[in-house]
Design a protein around this motif. Structure first.
Motif, PDB file in Angstrom:
ATOM      1  N   PRO A 230       0.393  -1.286   0.033  1.00 17.03           N
ATOM      2  CA  PRO A 230       0.098   0.042   0.041  1.00 17.03           C
ATOM      3  C   PRO A 230       0.684   1.617   0.314  1.00 17.03           C
ATOM      4  O   PRO A 230       2.291   1.339   0.147  1.00 17.03           O
ATOM      5  CB  PRO A 230      -1.181   0.111   1.467  1.00 17.03           C
ATOM      6  CG  PRO A 230      -0.397  -0.820   2.036  1.00 17.03           C
ATOM      7  CD  PRO A 230       1.400  -1.450   1.463  1.00 17.03           C
ATOM      8  N   SER A 231       0.329   2.198  -0.291  1.00 16.17           N
ATOM      9  CA  SER A 231       0.846   3.537   0.000  1.00 16.17           C
ATOM     10  C   SER A 231       0.378   3.944   1.714  1.00 16.17           C
ATOM     11  O   SER A 231      -0.221   3.571   2.282  1.00 16.17           O
ATOM     12  CB  SER A 231       0.029   4.412  -0.888  1.00 16.17           C
ATOM     13  OG  SER A 231      -0.606   5.010  -0.941  1.00 16.17           O
ATOM     14  N   PRO A 232       1.378   5.033   1.985  1.00 19.99           N
ATOM     15  CA  PRO A 232       1.073   5.414   3.425  1.00 19.99           C
ATOM     16  C   PRO A 232       0.067   5.876   3.499  1.00 19.99           C
ATOM     17  O   PRO A 232      -0.789   6.787   2.385  1.00 19.99           O
ATOM     18  CB  PRO A 232       2.437   6.316   3.168  1.00 19.99           C
ATOM     19  CG  PRO A 232       3.309   6.562   2.792  1.00 19.99           C
ATOM     20  CD  PRO A 232       2.398   5.514   1.579  1.00 19.99           C
ATOM     21  N   PRO A 233      -1.229   5.852   4.713  1.00 20.14           N
ATOM     22  CA  PRO A 233      -0.227   5.322   6.043  1.00 20.14           C
ATOM     23  C   PRO A 233      -0.193   3.962   6.082  1.00 20.14           C
ATOM     24  O   PRO A 233      -0.732   3.642   7.024  1.00 20.14           O
ATOM     25  CB  PRO A 233      -1.192   6.462   7.043  1.00 20.14           C
ATOM     26  CG  PRO A 233      -2.823   6.557   6.274  1.00 20.14           C
ATOM     27  CD  PRO A 233      -2.129   6.908   4.954  1.00 20.14           C
ATOM     28  N   ALA A 234      -1.092   3.283   4.897  1.00 24.78           N
ATOM     29  CA  ALA A 234      -1.161   1.788   4.886  1.00 24.78           C
ATOM     30  C   ALA A 234      -2.506   0.868   5.854  1.00 24.78           C
ATOM     31  O   ALA A 234      -1.152   0.478   6.690  1.00 24.78           O
ATOM     32  CB  ALA A 234       0.380   1.322   4.881  1.00 24.78           C
TER      33      ALA A 234
END
Length: 350
Positions: A230-234
């Protein structure tokens, strides 16, 4: 994996004092059993459980005071190594003094050995069992990879593979942590047959996708997990789990979607384990235990999780995880507020 119905680990990552106490207990155990190296100590654990989590890699961290076990099965194996009359809870919770007294009752242990361990404690040293095996050299620049976004604790959910639980969700616990060399280790635990069933393995990836081959300590079977990084914040990770049902006369080969929701609560992972009807209200209660604030958006996200897991694949012969659908779910969870931590109560005795 995924069997019929049915204790949280006695120790989590642990503070420094807990790690040092565990290290002293393990070194005392090695002395009592006559083990000069981590490898020999691992072999003793393997004699009581061939699938023990007390591996050479974990032994390096635990004996060296760098971490504490996350699986209760480690303490069960430890108790059996020392004597059948000891319990896992005693091994995990006893003070070093209590632990040493119990070990001395069962194994010959020179007083000089205890004195040496006490001297190491006073001087703040954690001496490895095998000094010939050098510790990894510290890096001037810590190794970081995009896959490290996966690190943390999660509530894992998917549909049960057991015929007896058809139509129900099964909730598990996933832990991902970074190794000193920059790689990732994963441990996944379900509650089956009235006991915790752990599966462990290493995670590899290319920054966009991550895969893990998990070995089940209960059956010895392997399970493949493919995840989208995933991308932050996941807060949410989507993937597919492939394996075979434990409780099945034909050991069917199966694949199913799995979702991981990050635990944002304070302290150890608080999500439940076991089977759960696909009821949005019930699932929302589990999401609440992960530390997400009570809002209409959270309740809607719980319904979206069930809808996603139950959604038939677009191509019947393939069970895929559409990236757009995962992204939509991830955004929903990224928008959720994290509940405020409860005030710390200080209890004094007199």
């Amino acid at each position: 994996m995924r069997g019929e119905p049915g204790q949280a680990d006695p120790a989590g990552a642990g503070c420094r004092a807990d790690r040092e106490e565990l290290s002293r207990k393990l070194r005392l155990t090695a002395l009592a059993l006559g083990c000069a190296t981590n490898k020999e100590l691992c072999a003793r654990f393997a004699t009581v459980n061939p699938n023990t989590a007390f591996t050479a890699q974990n032994a390096y961290k635990w004996v060296g005071g760098k971490a504490t076990p996350r699986l209760s099965s480690v303490y069960e194996d430890w108790a059996r190594v020392l004597g059948e009359d000891l319990t896992a809870s005693f091994v995990a919770a006893a003070s070093f003094k209590e632990f040493a007294a119990a070990v001395q009752e069962r194994h010959p242990l020179p007083e000089a050995a205890l004195a040496r361990l006490e001297r190491d404690r006073v001087e703040g040293r954690a001496v490895p069992l095998d000094p010939a095996t050098p510790a990894p050299e510290p890096r001037t620049q810590p190794l970081w990879q995009s896959n490290h976004l996966l690190c943390g604790g999660y509530l894992a959910m998917s549909y049960a593979w057991s015929r007896a639980e058809t139509g129900n969700l099964i909730l598990g616990r996933m832990e991902v942590e970074a190794r000193p060399d920059g790689g990732l280790d994963a441990s996944y635990t379900e509650k089956l047959f009235g006991r915790l069933v752990p599966m462990m393995g290493q995670v590899s990836g290319d920054g966009r996708a991550a895969q893990a081959v998990l070995r089940c300590s209960f059956s010895g079977r392997l399970y493949f997990l493919a995840l989208q990084v995933p991308s932050p914040p996941a807060n949410l990770v989507g993937g597919i789990l492939v394996g075979s049902a434990l409780h099945d006369p034909n050991a069917r080969a199966l694949a199913g979607r799995m979702l991981l929701v990050r635990d944002r609560s304070v302290g150890q992972l608080s999500g439940g384990l076991g089977y759960l009807p696909p009821d949005p209200a019930r699932l929302d209660g589990e999401i609440a235990r992960l530390g997400y604030a009570d809002t209409p958006e959270r309740q809607a996200a719980s319904q979206a999780l069930i809808d996603f897991l139950d959604r038939a694949p677009e191509v019947p012969m393939h069970q895929d995880v559409p990236q757009e659908a995962v992204l939509e779910l991830a955004i929903a969870f990224d928008r959720l507020e994290v509940a405020a931590a409860p005030p710390v109560r200080i209890v004094t005795s007199r």
